[in-house]
Design a protein around this motif. Structure first.
Motif, PDB file in Angstrom:
ATOM      1  N   LEU A  41       0.823  -1.209   0.000  1.00  0.00           N
ATOM      2  CA  LEU A  41       0.000   0.000   0.000  1.00  0.00           C
ATOM      3  C   LEU A  41       0.858   1.261   0.000  1.00  0.00           C
ATOM      4  O   LEU A  41       0.463   2.279  -0.586  1.00  0.00           O
ATOM      5  N   LYS A  97      -7.737  -1.099   8.510  1.00  0.00           N
ATOM      6  CA  LYS A  97      -6.862  -0.938   7.350  1.00  0.00           C
ATOM      7  C   LYS A  97      -7.662  -0.941   6.052  1.00  0.00           C
ATOM      8  O   LYS A  97      -7.353  -0.197   5.110  1.00  0.00           O
ATOM      9  N   CYS A 101      -7.908   1.923   3.001  1.00  0.00           N
ATOM     10  CA  CYS A 101      -7.845   1.699   1.549  1.00  0.00           C
ATOM     11  C   CYS A 101      -9.058   2.295   0.854  1.00  0.00           C
ATOM     12  O   CYS A 101      -8.947   2.927  -0.209  1.00  0.00           O
ATOM     13  N   TYR A 114      -3.746   7.060   4.694  1.00  0.00           N
ATOM     14  CA  TYR A 114      -2.665   6.174   5.130  1.00  0.00           C
ATOM     15  C   TYR A 114      -2.452   6.277   6.634  1.00  0.00           C
ATOM     16  O   TYR A 114      -2.004   5.315   7.271  1.00  0.00           O
ATOM     17  N   VAL A 117      -4.689   3.762   8.099  1.00  0.00           N
ATOM     18  CA  VAL A 117      -4.066   2.437   8.021  1.00  0.00           C
ATOM     19  C   VAL A 117      -3.036   2.280   9.141  1.00  0.00           C
ATOM     20  O   VAL A 117      -2.936   1.220   9.772  1.00  0.00           O
ATOM     21  N   GLU A 192      -5.330   3.357  -8.158  1.00  0.00           N
ATOM     22  CA  GLU A 192      -6.605   2.966  -7.566  1.00  0.00           C
ATOM     23  C   GLU A 192      -6.855   1.468  -7.744  1.00  0.00           C
ATOM     24  O   GLU A 192      -7.367   0.802  -6.834  1.00  0.00           O
ATOM     25  N   ILE A 195      -4.723  -0.323  -5.183  1.00  0.00           N
ATOM     26  CA  ILE A 195      -5.251  -0.206  -3.827  1.00  0.00           C
ATOM     27  C   ILE A 195      -6.438  -1.136  -3.628  1.00  0.00           C
ATOM     28  O   ILE A 195      -6.598  -1.746  -2.559  1.00  0.00           O
ATOM     29  N   ALA A 199      -6.585  -4.121  -0.763  1.00  0.00           N
ATOM     30  CA  ALA A 199      -7.653  -4.291   0.224  1.00  0.00           C
ATOM     31  C   ALA A 199      -8.083  -5.746   0.320  1.00  0.00           C
ATOM     32  O   ALA A 199      -8.467  -6.223   1.407  1.00  0.00           O
ATOM     33  N   TYR A 202      -5.809  -7.506   2.738  1.00  0.00           N
ATOM     34  CA  TYR A 202      -6.211  -7.266   4.124  1.00  0.00           C
ATOM     35  C   TYR A 202      -7.392  -8.163   4.493  1.00  0.00           C
ATOM     36  O   TYR A 202      -7.476  -8.665   5.627  1.00  0.00           O
TER      37      TYR A 202
END
Length: 256
Positions: A41, A97, A101, A114, A117, A192, A195, A199, A202
């Motif tokens: 990230l 987190k 995102c 961020y 996060v 994008e 990201i 995610a 995560y």
């Protein structure tokens, strides 16, 4: 003349480490994917700053916005991790987190997103070490900590490589080629797309945690709701200040 090895004290039990419990490998996998996503990230957020034509000083400031949560929340995160089962803490912090995102995808400034996060990462750290003492006997903790640290170092290296690969022209073109019919995701740039994939990592880390499916689904619903409220607040403040970027313009078209 050969020396005899020292004899053990009478009555002293022989300590055998034995195999690790299966739950330890689950925690190790959760730590790997969460740390992998953290470092990927960072690369994606730097690429997002460049796509927004932000000043060059903001790229190193990203790491500072991540670390500041560790400094400010140091007196609190330990008590938070002890207030509930460690697996649930790790589930919640991975949800935080994911919210960070999502904020990046909804045009919240990368420095702020961020930092969110980093908030999740700061609360995650004491839980990932504290859960080891709940799973393993004392004689296995040194080995377990070594595995966790080795996994973390490996995930840092692979996370940077993953982030670079996701924002590369070839991979990002393939990611942006996916489209859902009749639904505009709003993901239009390589950072994008990267990201959005991060995610998912995560989410994988959250699945590996020892949590019920009901808790996992609740985490997703809560993350979606919190992201919606935070994004709406940021958009409202921007519109009141006369901001008109491409995201605000899209919102004006939707309201028209």
């Amino acid at each position: 003349m050969a020396r005899r090895p020292p004899r053990a004290f009478a009555g002293a039990p022989a300590e055998r480490e034995g195999p690790m419990k299966p739950g330890f490998y689950t925690i190790m996998a959760a730590q790997f994917f969460s740390s992998l996503a953290d470092n990927a990230l960072l690369v994606a957020a730097i690429a997002l700053l460049r796509s927004l034509s932000e000043p060059a000083w903001m790229a190193p400031a990203l790491k500072q916005s991540f670390v500041v949560s560790y400094v400010l929340l140091a007196p609190l995160v330990g008590a938070f991790a002890d207030s509930m089962p460690k697996g649930r803490v790790m589930l919640i912090t991975n949800g935080i987190k994911i919210v960070g995102c999502a904020l990046m995808l909804f045009a919240v400034h990368p420095l702020l997103a961020y930092a969110v996060v980093g908030l999740g990462a700061a609360a995650y750290s004491p839980a990932k070490y504290g859960i080891l003492t709940e799973l393993l006997p004392p004689q296995q903790l040194v080995v377990a900590n070594g595995w966790i640290e080795g996994t973390t170092v490996g995930s840092i290296i692979l996370g940077v490589l993953l982030g670079g690969a996701l924002v590369s022209p070839r991979v990002s073109t393939a990611l942006l080629g996916f489209d859902l019919p009749g639904f505009d995701t709003g993901i239009d740039t390589p950072p994008e797309a990267a990201i959005a994939i991060i995610a998912v990592f995560y989410a994988i880390a959250a699945i590996f945690n020892d949590a019920l499916w009901g808790q996992w689904i609740h985490m997703w619903v809560a993350a979606y709701a919190v992201t919606g409220f935070l994004t709406a607040a940021v958009y409202a403040v921007g519109m009141l200040r006369g901001r008109r970027d491409r995201h605000h313009a899209r919102g004006d078209q939707a309201l028209a």
